[in-house]
Design an enzyme around this catalytic site. Structure first.
Site, PDB file in Angstrom:
ATOM      1  N   ASP A 193       5.003 -13.461 -13.365  1.00 31.56           N
ATOM      2  CA  ASP A 193       4.491 -14.811 -13.660  1.00 31.56           C
ATOM      3  C   ASP A 193       2.967 -14.866 -13.713  1.00 31.56           C
ATOM      4  OD1 ASP A 193       7.066 -15.773 -13.812  1.00 31.56           O
ATOM      5  OD2 ASP A 193       7.123 -16.477 -11.739  1.00 31.56           O
TER       6      ASP A 193
ATOM      7  N   HIS B 170      -0.333   7.394 -16.156  1.00 34.09           N
ATOM      8  CA  HIS B 170       0.043   7.578 -14.755  1.00 34.09           C
ATOM      9  C   HIS B 170       0.018   6.258 -13.975  1.00 34.09           C
ATOM     10  CE1 HIS B 170      -0.526   9.964 -10.811  1.00 34.09           C
ATOM     11  NE2 HIS B 170       0.632  10.321 -11.298  1.00 34.09           N
TER      12      HIS B 170
ATOM     13  N   ASP C 205     -16.186   4.485   5.981  1.00 30.02           N
ATOM     14  CA  ASP C 205     -16.778   3.775   7.133  1.00 30.02           C
ATOM     15  C   ASP C 205     -15.949   2.577   7.600  1.00 30.02           C
ATOM     16  OD1 ASP C 205     -18.865   5.562   6.974  1.00 30.02           O
ATOM     17  OD2 ASP C 205     -20.169   4.232   5.823  1.00 30.02           O
TER      18      ASP C 205
ATOM     19  N   LYS D  35      -2.750   7.988  -2.680  1.00 34.89           N
ATOM     20  CA  LYS D  35      -4.090   8.321  -3.146  1.00 34.89           C
ATOM     21  C   LYS D  35      -5.056   7.275  -2.590  1.00 34.89           C
ATOM     22  CE  LYS D  35      -0.960   9.041  -6.748  1.00 34.89           C
ATOM     23  NZ  LYS D  35      -0.443  10.315  -6.368  1.00 34.89           N
TER      24      LYS D  35
ATOM     25  N   LYS E 157       0.943   2.489 -12.473  1.00 37.91           N
ATOM     26  CA  LYS E 157       2.139   1.826 -11.926  1.00 37.91           C
ATOM     27  C   LYS E 157       1.794   0.357 -11.689  1.00 37.91           C
ATOM     28  CE  LYS E 157       2.556   6.323 -10.465  1.00 37.91           C
ATOM     29  NZ  LYS E 157       1.490   7.324 -10.325  1.00 37.91           N
TER      30      LYS E 157
ATOM     31  N   HIS F 243       2.226  11.469  -1.199  1.00 35.79           N
ATOM     32  CA  HIS F 243       1.927  11.121  -2.598  1.00 35.79           C
ATOM     33  C   HIS F 243       0.863  10.037  -2.722  1.00 35.79           C
ATOM     34  CE1 HIS F 243       3.031   9.490  -6.723  1.00 35.79           C
ATOM     35  NE2 HIS F 243       2.937  10.786  -6.949  1.00 35.79           N
TER      36      HIS F 243
END
Length: 536
Positions: free
Chosen positions: A274, A267, A461, A456, A269, A454
């Site tokens: 470079d 999952h 605080d 996450k 990404k 979508h």
């Protein structure tokens, strides 16, 4: 004659029935002896009992405890370990092996001690010395005790460590995020490494492919890693164009060769340019991440661009995933040297001028610990004033629910935002089963209604936060390969909170009045699906 045929059929039926019952009993014993949570055990036993044949098939496809196999194999040695790993482990490579190497991090060996003396020290002596060194480092940068606990936990469980970074940029929509990625790809001089769960050959996919082909012809080294399910529909023509341009592609857990691992997806990404620029977050390569696609009016997500030491840690993750997908060992040597080269001049973090302090956390179904779940749990536990959670799916286990309730009862303000326009109905229904008990203790719950949410993100605080690929659900904690960045930065955390407040204006509050509108049949439906939520 007919009597004999009927008798034979009956005998075969009885035989297969006994075999089936024996298999059910064996599986139940295996489940009971596993180190799963009681909820997960009951869910699997319930599934196998209610769906005798389908439940057994589901267990073999989705229920094997690969994490336990990893732990068992680590205790073995020599040929026994090699054979067990080949048969019963998901992956032959482990990211922590790179993180824990002496070349990769200055605190993986005792400072001011000669190499020959260090090698003679027992593992316990090394561990004590390193632990003391890291403690001194954290005190020197004035990190508070609560945050220190998280740093130490991630180092001990994964081998990741604090990094100092020079810049960050947060993106809250796909257009801005992919415009930035495309600019960096266009400017690449040496290498481009990309790893994504979903990769489509649509408008965005074509735009990226055309640019990658151009860069490959310019001599830039390019490696693309696709998930075996998320990129399953990539056209043959699309893949051929990449290969013809000299671009290397691999599929992580390709379902054509590993059907038993169908449920366990990569999952993550990641884009690394470079070895200096990192893009990561919740966005996949698909046009819907830019404009919402055909299903959604809008797609709300979070991505980030970083420069600094954290890039080398993501590079180590990419290396491991590439090798576990059939990449050649020579790439391991080359990339390790590249990663080490990036941090060769790195000084201990308490000897640097600090700017943006971050740490990486990653886990998968075969890692020794469910570290991302531990990270979320630990972050919740150290909050003093406020906890903000954004996740499209909200399917935690009972321990996390209890922790949230305890913190709310202790006076900590908790806000949870989930999607109000679901892409998957079942997690959406299951989430509702948790809302009443959380609302009762003062937790505020919101559903984002302007499109699909979508992102996450967790913010504690306004001082510490995390962003990445890990949803607040058991699939992300237990089943998928995930990666998050952890920010020990008020500036980044406050930026994430500002966006949360903007998102809040596009939400409906799920309160007691809204809860009463969920009728009996819907509650029953939701609760039935909740029974199997630990194994989803």
């Amino acid at each position: 004659m007919m009597v004999d045929i009927f008798s034979s059929i009956l005998n075969y039926t009885v035989f297969f029935e006994r075999i089936h019952y024996l298999l059910v009993v064996i599986l139940i014993i295996v489940i009971l002896l596993s180190d799963r949570s009681p909820n997960a055990m009951l869910s699997w036993i319930f599934t196998i009992y209610i769906f005798p044949i389908g439940g057994i098939i589901l267990y073999f496809l989705f229920g094997i405890n690969w994490r336990k196999n990893r732990i068992v194999s680590k205790k073995m040695k020599g040929e026994e370990k090699k054979i067990f790993s080949r048969l019963f482990n998901f992956m032959q490579r482990d990211t922590s092996e790179i993180f824990r190497s002496k070349d990769f991090f200055y605190y993986n060996k005792v400072t001011d001690v000669k190499e020959e003396i260090f090698e003679k020290m027992t593992p316990q002596e090394k561990s004590r010395k390193i632990k003391k060194q890291i403690g001194i480092m954290l005190e020197n940068i004035n990190m508070n005790e609560r945050e220190q606990e998280i740093v130490k936990m991630l180092y001990k469980s994964e081998g990741t460590f604090l990094t100092n970074n020079t810049s960050y940029k947060l993106f809250y929509n796909g257009k801005d995020a992919f415009d930035s990625i495309l600019r960096d790809i266009k400017g690449a001089k040496k290498s481009i490494y990309m790893e994504y769960f979903i990769w489509r050959s649509d408008e965005l996919g074509e735009k990226i492919k055309n640019l990658l082909v151009k860069k490959s012809k310019e001599g830039v080294k390019i490696k693309l890693l696709f998930d075996g399910v998320g990129a399953f529909n990539l056209s043959r023509k699309y893949k051929k164009e990449l290969k013809m341009a000299g671009i290397e592609i691999r599929f992580f857990l390709d379902v054509k060769f590993s059907m038993t691992k169908l449920n366990y997806r990569n999952h993550r990404k990641i884009t690394i340019v470079d070895n200096e620029i990192l893009h990561t977050g919740g966005m996949n390569v698909g046009q819907e991440y830019v404009d919402g696609g055909k299903r959604f009016a809008n797609w709300r997500d979070t991505n980030a661009r970083f420069t600094g030491e954290i890039t080398a840690q993501y590079l180590a993750i990419f290396v491991t995933d590439w090798l576990n997908s059939g990449g050649k060992d020579d790439f391991s040597k080359i990339i390790k040297s590249e990663a080490v080269e990036e941090i060769k001049e790195q000084k201990p973090i308490d000897k640097q001028k600090l700017k943006y302090v971050m740490q990486v956390s990653s886990s998968g179904p075969d890692t020794e610990w469910t570290t991302l779940k531990y990270l979320y749990s630990k972050m919740i536990s150290i909050a003093k004033k406020e906890i903000i959670i954004q996740s499209p799916y909200f399917v935690p286990d009972s321990s996390l629910i209890s922790q949230l309730k305890m913190m709310a009862l202790s006076g900590v303000k908790i806000k949870i935002m989930v999607t109000g326009v679901p892409d998957k109905k079942i997690p959406y229904w299951i989430a509702e089963t948790y809302f009443e008990e959380l609302i009762d203790v003062g937790v505020k719950i919101y559903r984002y209604k302007a499109g699909f949410l979508h992102c996450k993100n967790i913010i504690i605080d306004e001082k510490m936060s995390t962003m990445g690929t890990c949803n607040f659900d058991m699939r992300s904690f237990e089943i998928n390969y995930e990666v998050n960045s952890v920010f020990f930065s008020e500036e980044i955390s406050q930026d994430l909170k500002k966006q949360f407040l903007c998102d809040l204006e596009l939400c409906e509050k799920f309160d007691e009045a809204r809860l009463k509108k969920v009728n009996f049949l819907k509650r029953l439906r939701n609760s039935i699906f909740k029974l199997i939520s630990p194994i989803m």
